[in-house]
Design an enzyme around this catalytic site. Sequence first.
Site, PDB file in Angstrom:
ATOM      1  N   HIS A 266       0.835  -1.208   0.000  1.00  0.00           N
ATOM      2  CA  HIS A 266       0.000   0.000   0.000  1.00  0.00           C
ATOM      3  C   HIS A 266       0.867   1.255   0.000  1.00  0.00           C
ATOM      4  O   HIS A 266       0.721   2.137  -0.860  1.00  0.00           O
ATOM      5  CB  HIS A 266      -0.907  -0.025   1.237  1.00  0.00           C
ATOM      6  CG  HIS A 266      -1.787   1.179   1.383  1.00  0.00           C
ATOM      7  ND1 HIS A 266      -3.119   1.172   1.074  1.00  0.00           N
ATOM      8  CD2 HIS A 266      -1.523   2.446   1.817  1.00  0.00           C
ATOM      9  CE1 HIS A 266      -3.648   2.357   1.301  1.00  0.00           C
ATOM     10  NE2 HIS A 266      -2.687   3.152   1.759  1.00  0.00           N
ATOM     11  N   GLU A 267       1.771   1.338   0.960  1.00  0.00           N
ATOM     12  CA  GLU A 267       2.599   2.543   1.062  1.00  0.00           C
ATOM     13  C   GLU A 267       3.554   2.653  -0.115  1.00  0.00           C
ATOM     14  O   GLU A 267       3.876   3.751  -0.570  1.00  0.00           O
ATOM     15  CB  GLU A 267       3.361   2.545   2.393  1.00  0.00           C
ATOM     16  CG  GLU A 267       2.472   2.539   3.636  1.00  0.00           C
ATOM     17  CD  GLU A 267       1.476   3.698   3.693  1.00  0.00           C
ATOM     18  OE1 GLU A 267       1.734   4.734   3.051  1.00  0.00           O
ATOM     19  OE2 GLU A 267       0.442   3.552   4.367  1.00  0.00           O
ATOM     20  N   HIS A 270       1.855   4.488  -2.885  1.00  0.00           N
ATOM     21  CA  HIS A 270       1.969   5.946  -2.726  1.00  0.00           C
ATOM     22  C   HIS A 270       3.337   6.424  -3.209  1.00  0.00           C
ATOM     23  O   HIS A 270       3.448   7.425  -3.927  1.00  0.00           O
ATOM     24  CB  HIS A 270       1.818   6.322  -1.246  1.00  0.00           C
ATOM     25  CG  HIS A 270       0.412   6.313  -0.732  1.00  0.00           C
ATOM     26  ND1 HIS A 270      -0.601   7.040  -1.321  1.00  0.00           N
ATOM     27  CD2 HIS A 270      -0.146   5.689   0.346  1.00  0.00           C
ATOM     28  CE1 HIS A 270      -1.728   6.859  -0.639  1.00  0.00           C
ATOM     29  NE2 HIS A 270      -1.479   6.038   0.366  1.00  0.00           N
ATOM     30  N   GLU A 296      -4.953   7.310  -3.165  1.00  0.00           N
ATOM     31  CA  GLU A 296      -5.431   6.061  -2.570  1.00  0.00           C
ATOM     32  C   GLU A 296      -5.802   5.040  -3.644  1.00  0.00           C
ATOM     33  O   GLU A 296      -5.768   3.831  -3.389  1.00  0.00           O
ATOM     34  CB  GLU A 296      -6.616   6.327  -1.643  1.00  0.00           C
ATOM     35  CG  GLU A 296      -6.279   7.150  -0.408  1.00  0.00           C
ATOM     36  CD  GLU A 296      -5.206   6.525   0.478  1.00  0.00           C
ATOM     37  OE1 GLU A 296      -4.982   5.296   0.372  1.00  0.00           O
ATOM     38  OE2 GLU A 296      -4.579   7.270   1.249  1.00  0.00           O
TER      39      GLU A 296
END
Length: 502
Positions: A266-267, A270, A296
Amino acid sequence: MTNTERLEKLFARLDEIEAYARVLGKVSFDMECCAPPEGMEKAGEDMAILGKQLYAMTHDPEYTALICRLHEDGEGLTDVQKKAVEHLYDSYAKEKNISPELNYEMDLAANKSYSAWLTAKQENDFSKFRDSLAALIGYQRQAIDLRDEHPEGYYNTCLDDNEKGGNTEQLDAFFSALKARIVPLVQRIQREGKPIREDFMTRSVPIPQQEACSRWLLQLEGLRESALVLMTTEHPFTTNFGPTDVRVTTHYFEENFISNIFSTLHEGGHALFMQNEPEEVYRNHCSDRMTNAMHETVSRFFENIVGRSEGFLRYIYPKLRELTGETFADVTPRELYEAANIARPSLIRTEADELTYCLHILVRYELEKAFINGDITASEIPALWNAKYKAYLGIDVPDDTRGCLQDVHWCGLSFGYFPSYALGNAYGAQILHRMREDLDFDACMRAGDLKTVGAWLKEHVFSIASLTTPDEWIRAITGEGLNPDYYLDYLEAKFTEVYNLK
């Protein structure tokens, strides 16, 4: 003075302003990742002082006059330069009537709220965060009242700040559509779904092994390691100080190894966004202007659509075995895939399965809307939180640490962010549908080829994000506006197969 000369002067000012902003961000990063508990209050004060100087620089009459003049007449500017000026003008218009004294008070309150939240969460005592949150809500409303123009309603303004054009009418319809198909599917799984093996999911994996896995996953995602930092924090996040300094954080649980896998993906999503905007966008001070939902979209795409796919989990299975020895010797790749996609109501948003996740966001959306609009007070949040979890997810919340204190997002003045996660889920599935027209996505997953996926995203998604509104962006990528049916179809197909539903 020509517009070219004005732009040169403006950009010279921005070079200095952005340097202060980066320093401010680095103090914040330090506070969340490695500052000692006794040093947090002082770090918050340091940030407020730096913010005071940054405020003075961004409200200097000559600087703001350059912005206003170029916004009024952009002749001779490129499209990217015009968009950079537009972003600067929007920020100026929202903040121009906030006095230096009020700005300092707001910064100080926001910076100190993190320490209050952390103490409250660790001690399971909402009352230790309540007053900080109430103060921030008051400051948010006060700052909105000072604007010359804003959408009707405090929360609509917050939503528009996060997602240009966003409002409660749009989101009420969006969440209604999600509830109508997700809740029945969850109920079907509970009634008819086959049992899924999960005993191995709590087996201990030492933190050094998890860290090695994190670094390997970030490499797979195609991140430039020389421009990347990986650290740990209470609530994982990613920040950047330009494309050459991107910082990813995660959180390790020895007896919940899968959490770190999805957190890192997830990170890392980003971070990939932050490292891969067009050079012209970086050069013209227009980068990192995409909305939260756009961000997101990418992080949730890598966490779920990639990370929880059967092909990708089969690909990483040998690496997991290599890192952990015999810990998972009796587990098959299919069992890993099914366990990683167990769908059932749970307490913690960041640990929620892909199917029920948006119900967690719905709770936060409804509470934010209520307390920002003044319909409830901060004191009422814990009881209402617990009631909504019971109503939407059918579970009892045992304490505030695992309830309304679990998220860091209400520290600071970032109200209206939570819906971005749900919107990102929907955008991601819609983008996947379009991506499949160009790529054999499943083959990429089986081969662990995330770089091909990343290259497609760089061309179609990253390249225009800072230059478009959310509606313009998704239409440019997919040919239509936001359509949650792609997301709901994706969920129904996946979980029907995982649970062998008729």
